[in-house]
Design a protein around this motif. Structure first.
Motif, PDB file in Angstrom:
ATOM      1  N   PHE A  41      17.151  37.480 -21.715  1.00  0.00           N
ATOM      2  CA  PHE A  41      17.679  37.581 -23.066  1.00  0.00           C
ATOM      3  C   PHE A  41      16.564  37.454 -24.094  1.00  0.00           C
ATOM      4  CE2 PHE A  41      18.369  33.081 -21.785  1.00  0.00           C
ATOM      5  CZ  PHE A  41      17.562  32.450 -22.708  1.00  0.00           C
ATOM      6  N   ASP A  42      16.795  38.050 -25.246  1.00  0.00           N
ATOM      7  CA  ASP A  42      15.967  37.819 -26.425  1.00  0.00           C
ATOM      8  C   ASP A  42      16.640  36.709 -27.217  1.00  0.00           C
ATOM      9  OD1 ASP A  42      14.236  39.820 -25.749  1.00  0.00           O
ATOM     10  OD2 ASP A  42      14.967  41.267 -27.216  1.00  0.00           O
ATOM     11  N   HIS A  43      15.859  35.709 -27.594  1.00  0.00           N
ATOM     12  CA  HIS A  43      16.396  34.565 -28.319  1.00  0.00           C
ATOM     13  C   HIS A  43      15.902  34.606 -29.760  1.00  0.00           C
ATOM     14  CE1 HIS A  43      16.686  29.872 -28.691  1.00  0.00           C
ATOM     15  NE2 HIS A  43      17.556  30.509 -29.461  1.00  0.00           N
ATOM     16  N   TYR A  44      16.831  34.716 -30.689  1.00  0.00           N
ATOM     17  CA  TYR A  44      16.519  34.713 -32.116  1.00  0.00           C
ATOM     18  C   TYR A  44      16.953  33.367 -32.691  1.00  0.00           C
ATOM     19  CZ  TYR A  44      16.086  39.815 -31.690  1.00  0.00           C
ATOM     20  OH  TYR A  44      15.724  41.089 -31.327  1.00  0.00           O
ATOM     21  N   ARG A  45      15.987  32.561 -33.022  1.00  0.00           N
ATOM     22  CA  ARG A  45      16.293  31.244 -33.580  1.00  0.00           C
ATOM     23  C   ARG A  45      16.620  31.362 -35.066  1.00  0.00           C
ATOM     24  NH1 ARG A  45      12.457  30.704 -29.720  1.00  0.00           N
ATOM     25  NH2 ARG A  45      12.782  29.073 -28.137  1.00  0.00           N
ATOM     26  N   PRO A  46      17.391  30.413 -35.601  1.00  0.00           N
ATOM     27  CA  PRO A  46      17.743  30.458 -37.021  1.00  0.00           C
ATOM     28  C   PRO A  46      16.500  30.541 -37.896  1.00  0.00           C
ATOM     29  CG  PRO A  46      19.049  28.806 -35.882  1.00  0.00           C
ATOM     30  CD  PRO A  46      18.003  29.254 -34.908  1.00  0.00           C
ATOM     31  N   GLN A  47      16.528  31.439 -38.873  1.00  0.00           N
ATOM     32  CA  GLN A  47      15.398  31.602 -39.789  1.00  0.00           C
ATOM     33  C   GLN A  47      15.594  30.825 -41.084  1.00  0.00           C
ATOM     34  OE1 GLN A  47      12.544  33.475 -38.844  1.00  0.00           O
ATOM     35  NE2 GLN A  47      13.668  33.181 -36.939  1.00  0.00           N
ATOM     36  N   THR A  48      16.717  30.131 -41.181  1.00  0.00           N
ATOM     37  CA  THR A  48      17.001  29.254 -42.308  1.00  0.00           C
ATOM     38  C   THR A  48      17.698  28.032 -41.724  1.00  0.00           C
ATOM     39  OG1 THR A  48      18.036  29.129 -44.492  1.00  0.00           O
ATOM     40  CG2 THR A  48      19.235  30.335 -42.782  1.00  0.00           C
ATOM     41  N   ALA A  49      18.276  27.188 -42.560  1.00  0.00           N
ATOM     42  CA  ALA A  49      18.946  25.994 -42.054  1.00  0.00           C
ATOM     43  C   ALA A  49      19.999  26.375 -41.015  1.00  0.00           C
ATOM     44  CB  ALA A  49      19.599  25.233 -43.202  1.00  0.00           C
ATOM     45  N   ALA A  50      19.881  25.830 -39.820  1.00  0.00           N
ATOM     46  CA  ALA A  50      20.797  26.173 -38.730  1.00  0.00           C
ATOM     47  C   ALA A  50      22.216  25.740 -39.064  1.00  0.00           C
ATOM     48  CB  ALA A  50      20.332  25.512 -37.433  1.00  0.00           C
ATOM     49  N   ASN A  51      23.180  26.612 -38.762  1.00  0.00           N
ATOM     50  CA  ASN A  51      24.587  26.265 -39.014  1.00  0.00           C
ATOM     51  C   ASN A  51      25.284  25.740 -37.764  1.00  0.00           C
ATOM     52  OD1 ASN A  51      25.138  28.545 -37.455  1.00  0.00           O
ATOM     53  ND2 ASN A  51      25.662  29.839 -39.203  1.00  0.00           N
ATOM     54  N   GLY A  52      24.543  25.645 -36.656  1.00  0.00           N
ATOM     55  CA  GLY A  52      25.105  25.080 -35.429  1.00  0.00           C
ATOM     56  C   GLY A  52      25.868  26.061 -34.562  1.00  0.00           C
ATOM     57  N   ILE A  53      25.949  27.326 -34.995  1.00  0.00           N
ATOM     58  CA  ILE A  53      26.716  28.332 -34.254  1.00  0.00           C
ATOM     59  C   ILE A  53      25.774  29.232 -33.454  1.00  0.00           C
ATOM     60  CG2 ILE A  53      28.329  30.260 -34.451  1.00  0.00           C
ATOM     61  CD1 ILE A  53      29.294  29.036 -37.085  1.00  0.00           C
ATOM     62  N   SER A  54      26.131  29.475 -32.198  1.00  0.00           N
ATOM     63  CA  SER A  54      25.356  30.370 -31.336  1.00  0.00           C
ATOM     64  C   SER A  54      26.190  31.601 -30.981  1.00  0.00           C
ATOM     65  CB  SER A  54      24.929  29.649 -30.052  1.00  0.00           C
ATOM     66  OG  SER A  54      24.045  28.579 -30.332  1.00  0.00           O
ATOM     67  N   VAL A  55      25.506  32.727 -30.795  1.00  0.00           N
ATOM     68  CA  VAL A  55      26.171  33.985 -30.454  1.00  0.00           C
ATOM     69  C   VAL A  55      25.480  34.596 -29.241  1.00  0.00           C
ATOM     70  CG1 VAL A  55      26.847  36.285 -31.231  1.00  0.00           C
ATOM     71  CG2 VAL A  55      26.780  34.383 -32.875  1.00  0.00           C
ATOM     72  N   LEU A  56      26.253  34.901 -28.224  1.00  0.00           N
ATOM     73  CA  LEU A  56      25.755  35.622 -27.047  1.00  0.00           C
ATOM     74  C   LEU A  56      26.222  37.064 -27.178  1.00  0.00           C
ATOM     75  CD1 LEU A  56      24.501  35.815 -24.221  1.00  0.00           C
ATOM     76  CD2 LEU A  56      26.672  35.031 -23.279  1.00  0.00           C
ATOM     77  N   PHE A  57      25.263  37.991 -27.300  1.00  0.00           N
ATOM     78  CA  PHE A  57      25.598  39.392 -27.565  1.00  0.00           C
ATOM     79  C   PHE A  57      25.228  40.277 -26.381  1.00  0.00           C
ATOM     80  CE2 PHE A  57      24.909  43.653 -29.243  1.00  0.00           C
ATOM     81  CZ  PHE A  57      26.048  43.831 -30.007  1.00  0.00           C
ATOM     82  N   VAL A  58      26.115  41.251 -26.078  1.00  0.00           N
ATOM     83  CA  VAL A  58      25.916  42.195 -24.988  1.00  0.00           C
ATOM     84  C   VAL A  58      25.794  43.602 -25.582  1.00  0.00           C
ATOM     85  CG1 VAL A  58      26.777  43.022 -22.773  1.00  0.00           C
ATOM     86  CG2 VAL A  58      27.310  40.693 -23.511  1.00  0.00           C
ATOM     87  N   HIS A  59      24.658  44.254 -25.341  1.00  0.00           N
ATOM     88  CA  HIS A  59      24.402  45.555 -25.954  1.00  0.00           C
ATOM     89  C   HIS A  59      25.191  46.680 -25.297  1.00  0.00           C
ATOM     90  CE1 HIS A  59      21.995  47.209 -22.625  1.00  0.00           C
ATOM     91  NE2 HIS A  59      21.433  46.015 -22.517  1.00  0.00           N
ATOM     92  N   GLY A  60      25.293  47.796 -26.001  1.00  0.00           N
ATOM     93  CA  GLY A  60      25.970  48.971 -25.475  1.00  0.00           C
ATOM     94  C   GLY A  60      25.005  49.898 -24.753  1.00  0.00           C
ATOM     95  N   GLY A  61      25.512  51.093 -24.423  1.00  0.00           N
ATOM     96  CA  GLY A  61      24.681  52.052 -23.719  1.00  0.00           C
ATOM     97  C   GLY A  61      25.388  52.730 -22.567  1.00  0.00           C
ATOM     98  N   GLY A  62      26.712  52.632 -22.549  1.00  0.00           N
ATOM     99  CA  GLY A  62      27.488  53.328 -21.532  1.00  0.00           C
ATOM    100  C   GLY A  62      27.233  52.868 -20.112  1.00  0.00           C
ATOM    101  N   PHE A  63      26.734  51.642 -19.944  1.00  0.00           N
ATOM    102  CA  PHE A  63      26.395  51.095 -18.625  1.00  0.00           C
ATOM    103  C   PHE A  63      25.309  51.917 -17.939  1.00  0.00           C
ATOM    104  CE2 PHE A  63      30.870  50.013 -19.445  1.00  0.00           C
ATOM    105  CZ  PHE A  63      30.767  48.626 -19.441  1.00  0.00           C
TER     106      PHE A  63
END
Length: 289
Positions: A41-63
């Protein structure tokens, strides 16, 4: 699952160069999943004050294709709002092939199932390394686009496992966001405990059905004919139960809605903030032209 991390600076630099166009490059962590396969995975850390929420994202591409680096506008946008974002690279079973009408159904189902398994394994990895990755597991959202939306929806509403198998009790995400996605089977939807769901879909999507129809609108005589239920069907059935589901319908729009996570930041932020704050969310349907 082998949780050993493998750091490869050269690979990281090569694959992340485009991300500099959108801000600071993410950190990339690679770890073994099964045998010679890898899930990272690519991990993008908060670039401002963290709000405590994390998102796990799955990209497209038709498998068949796709790469986390192409999701930089989405991930960087949320990171600038204080979100902790992980974009996974899952196994592409049909890489170099097709998810079209000529591909037989068993091959299609396997491609979806492997993506579902990898998304589940990535979730378990984040849960197991929550402290190191600053993940509050009570505020972890699942999201995906196109094939990725199908992966996340079919993980939560999983047709590949028996509901009687208690060993596979699903993790309860804080919420789910799907951009142009669909489920294989509505039956698991009806038995799911309600939790917040955000759906975006175009009425003229010719790949992933907006309601219930054949995926890619294949003919019933095609080798790859398979029925799926998209955003409108999901919303309609969840609405009957008064579950917290939000659907954004884009009249006349096609599969390009799968990329709307690149610009619908206000809508995503409102949805996730309301969910973590425990605000009651009645079913709501927004229609835009």
């Amino acid at each position: 699952m082998n949780n050993k991390k493998l750091y490869v600076p050269a690979l990281w630099l090569l694959l992340c160069i485009p991300a500099f166009l959108y801000g600071s490059a993410p950190s990339r962590e690679i770890y073994a999943v099964k045998g010679a396969d890898t899930l990272w995975f690519d991990h993008y850390r908060p670039q401002t004050a963290a709000n405590g929420i994390s998102v796990l994202f799955v990209h497209g591409g038709g498998f068949t294709g796709g790469d986390p680096v192409n999701q930089a506008p989405f991930a960087e946008g949320l990171a600038r709002m204080g979100y902790n974002v992980f974009v996974i690279k899952y196994r592409l079973y049909l890489k170099g092939k097709s998810f079209g009408c000529e591909t037989v159904v068993p091959e299609k189902l396997k491609a979806i199932r492997l993506a579902v398994e990898d998304t589940r394994d990535a979730t378990n990895y984040l849960r197991g390394h929550a402290a190191a990755l600053n993940v509050d597991t009570l505020k972890l959202f699942l999201a995906g686009s196109s094939a990725g939306a199908e992966a996340v929806l079919n993980l939560v509403f999983n047709p590949f496992v028996s509901r009687k198998d208690s060993s596979l009790k699903p993790f309860r995400y804080a919420g789910l966001m799907a951009f142009s996605g669909a489920v294989l089977d509505m039956n698991p939807v009806y038995v799911q405990r309600p939790f917040p769901v955000l759906l975006m879909h175009g009425t003229n999507d010719q790949l992933v059905p907006y309601a219930t129809a054949a995926h890619h609108f294949c003919n019933a005589t095609d080798a790859g004919w398979i029925m799926m239920s998209g955003g409108y069907t999901l919303f309609t059935e969840m609405q009957k139960k008064r579950w917290p589901v939000t659907l954004y319908t884009y009249e006349g729009k096609g599969h390009e809605v799968a990329s709307f996570m690149f610009r619908k930041f206000k809508e995503m932020d409102n949805f996730m903030q309301n969910a973590v704050q425990g605000k009651k969310q009645a079913p709501v349907h927004f229609v835009e032209k």
